[in-house]
Design an enzyme around this catalytic site. Sequence first.
Site, mmCIF file in Angstrom:
data_model
loop_
_atom_site.group_PDB
_atom_site.id
_atom_site.type_symbol
_atom_site.label_atom_id
_atom_site.label_comp_id
_atom_site.label_asym_id
_atom_site.label_seq_id
_atom_site.Cartn_x
_atom_site.Cartn_y
_atom_site.Cartn_z
ATOM 1 N NE ARG A 45 63.063 6.479 124.892
ATOM 2 C CZ ARG A 45 63.937 7.160 124.164
ATOM 3 N NH1 ARG A 45 64.644 6.540 123.262
ATOM 4 N NH2 ARG A 45 64.098 8.451 124.337
ATOM 5 N NE ARG B 59 67.725 4.790 138.513
ATOM 6 C CZ ARG B 59 67.398 5.930 137.915
ATOM 7 N NH1 ARG B 59 66.490 6.730 138.456
ATOM 8 N NH2 ARG B 59 67.992 6.267 136.795
ATOM 9 N NE ARG C 104 51.566 9.610 117.680
ATOM 10 C CZ ARG C 104 50.379 10.159 117.449
ATOM 11 N NH1 ARG C 104 49.827 10.107 116.250
ATOM 12 N NH2 ARG C 104 49.742 10.771 118.430
ATOM 13 N NE ARG D 96 57.778 16.013 126.589
ATOM 14 C CZ ARG D 96 58.782 15.192 126.297
ATOM 15 N NH1 ARG D 96 59.315 14.431 127.223
ATOM 16 N NH2 ARG D 96 59.262 15.123 125.078
ATOM 17 C CD GLU E 283 56.744 17.633 123.854
ATOM 18 O OE1 GLU E 283 57.495 18.352 124.528
ATOM 19 O OE2 GLU E 283 56.969 16.436 123.636
ATOM 20 C CE1 TYR F 107 62.109 8.200 121.176
ATOM 21 C CE2 TYR F 107 60.917 6.252 121.874
ATOM 22 C CZ TYR F 107 61.208 7.580 122.019
ATOM 23 O OH TYR F 107 60.594 8.301 123.019
ATOM 24 C CG ASP G 269 67.893 8.788 123.540
ATOM 25 O OD1 ASP G 269 66.766 9.197 123.222
ATOM 26 O OD2 ASP G 269 68.100 7.977 124.461
HETATM 27 N N1 UDP Z 1 56.216 7.086 129.193
HETATM 28 C C1 UDP Z 1 55.112 6.908 130.009
HETATM 29 N N2 UDP Z 1 54.818 7.845 130.953
HETATM 30 C C2 UDP Z 1 55.567 8.954 131.136
HETATM 31 C C3 UDP Z 1 56.704 9.128 130.321
HETATM 32 C C4 UDP Z 1 56.994 8.182 129.355
HETATM 33 O O1 UDP Z 1 54.392 5.925 129.870
HETATM 34 O O2 UDP Z 1 55.236 9.767 132.019
HETATM 35 C C5 UDP Z 1 56.486 6.056 128.167
HETATM 36 C C6 UDP Z 1 55.825 6.408 126.836
HETATM 37 O O3 UDP Z 1 55.418 5.205 126.208
HETATM 38 C C7 UDP Z 1 56.961 7.050 126.076
HETATM 39 C C8 UDP Z 1 58.138 6.196 126.528
HETATM 40 O O4 UDP Z 1 57.870 5.948 127.899
HETATM 41 O O5 UDP Z 1 56.768 7.002 124.701
HETATM 42 C C9 UDP Z 1 59.495 6.848 126.374
HETATM 43 O O6 UDP Z 1 59.501 8.084 127.040
HETATM 44 P P1 UDP Z 1 60.623 9.178 126.827
HETATM 45 O O7 UDP Z 1 60.506 10.175 127.909
HETATM 46 O O8 UDP Z 1 61.923 8.484 126.652
HETATM 47 O O9 UDP Z 1 60.152 9.848 125.470
HETATM 48 P P2 UDP Z 1 60.757 11.122 124.684
HETATM 49 O O10 UDP Z 1 61.371 12.030 125.688
HETATM 50 O O11 UDP Z 1 61.716 10.557 123.687
HETATM 51 O O12 UDP Z 1 59.548 11.707 124.055
#
Ligand code: UDP
Length: 368
Positions: free
Chosen positions: A171, A175, A248, A279, A300, A349, A351
């Site tokens: 996802r 870059r 989860r 986070r 979170e 999963y 969006d």
């Molecule tokens: N992820 C990570 N480090 C980060 C942010 C995300 O490894 O700092 C990985 C982690 O496995 C996560 C996935 O990327 O479940 C998808 O992140 P996303 O931000 O899309 O998750 P959401 O916002 O849906 O919780």
Amino acid sequence: MGKRYLIVGSGLFGSVCARELTDAGHSCQVIEKRDHIGGNCYTRKIEEAGCHEHVYGPHIFHTNSTELWNYIRRFTEFNHFSYRPRVNFKGSYYSFPINLMTLNQLWGVVTPEAAKAKLAEVREDIPDPANLEEWCLSQVGRELYETFVRGYTAKQWHHDPKDLPASLIKRLPIRLRYDDNYFNDQYQGIPKEGYTKIFERMLEGIPVEFGVDFLEDRDSWLEKFDHVIYTGSPDSFFGYSEGPLEYRSLRFERELLDTPDFQGVAAVNYTEEQIPYTRIVEHKHFDLSFSKEKTLITKEYPSDWKLGDIEFYPVNTGENQAVFAKYKSLMKEMEGKVVFGGRLGEYRYYDMHQVIAAALKRLKVLLG
Ligand code: UDP
């Protein structure tokens, strides 16, 4: 002749269906287990901090589809927010998702060419990556994997990244440019009046009953209506007959602080495994509103889901997909009577824009 639809759940899937079915001349009744509309998109106004609280975690609307962007803007106006979180790893801050600035901070490389050469050096030679860990090692090597991914992913999913599919991380962009936008989509933003207003407008004129658990009275609801749109979890619908699916959950710790700006950005990801939260979100940054002296932050904490908790994420391991396949055949038997939809109903999963797209697709079939 109009049909009688029961919509179970007032999240995005349910609300889009309720609106479209009503506009097509059907009658809709929405029932909602919680005391508010909007599912996990729900926001509420926090006057002291001059912002909307994303009560169930941050939601950033993004899509590449002009059709979906025009659709959602029938119900609200968006600001120009774009998601650019930072990572805190062992007290140091990094640009994220991985981009040329991140590589500059870690390795001092400056140009795309230099970054490409460095990545070619550190990348592991894994021709056919079988899981999330192997995929990361094959793309960016061990240091980046350990700094940005391993700890966060293990906390988030409570599984070793070796047991998780690479799709979870694909996802995120990687870059070799100085571009830290989390999304590649051409449209992105936060509703200026918060998400809840979208749902109020979608559900205008449609009866919504709160505090009603469909499953307590499943069969009599099924009898009373011609069709049911069910947006809860499929395993709960079938009384867990094929075993529980894994989800989860999240726990949120919120604090209203006496400072105008706590961290200077909407989200900081804490990627070390030892820190129990993934986070810290500072809500006023989503609203681009900085006038108030106070600020609202949320930590979170990922948590194991147990009966009664809100399901936030389906856990897409092979084992869970095998269980879901069994429910899928039960769902097929209900075709014509019950539509299962949304992140929970389809165990995907999704969006937000993908939920709307899925709902509109199903409606096309329903409405012929
Ligand atoms: N992820 C990570 N480090 C980060 C942010 C995300 O490894 O700092 C990985 C982690 O496995 C996560 C996935 O990327 O479940 C998808 O992140 P996303 O931000 O899309 O998750 P959401 O916002 O849906 O919780």
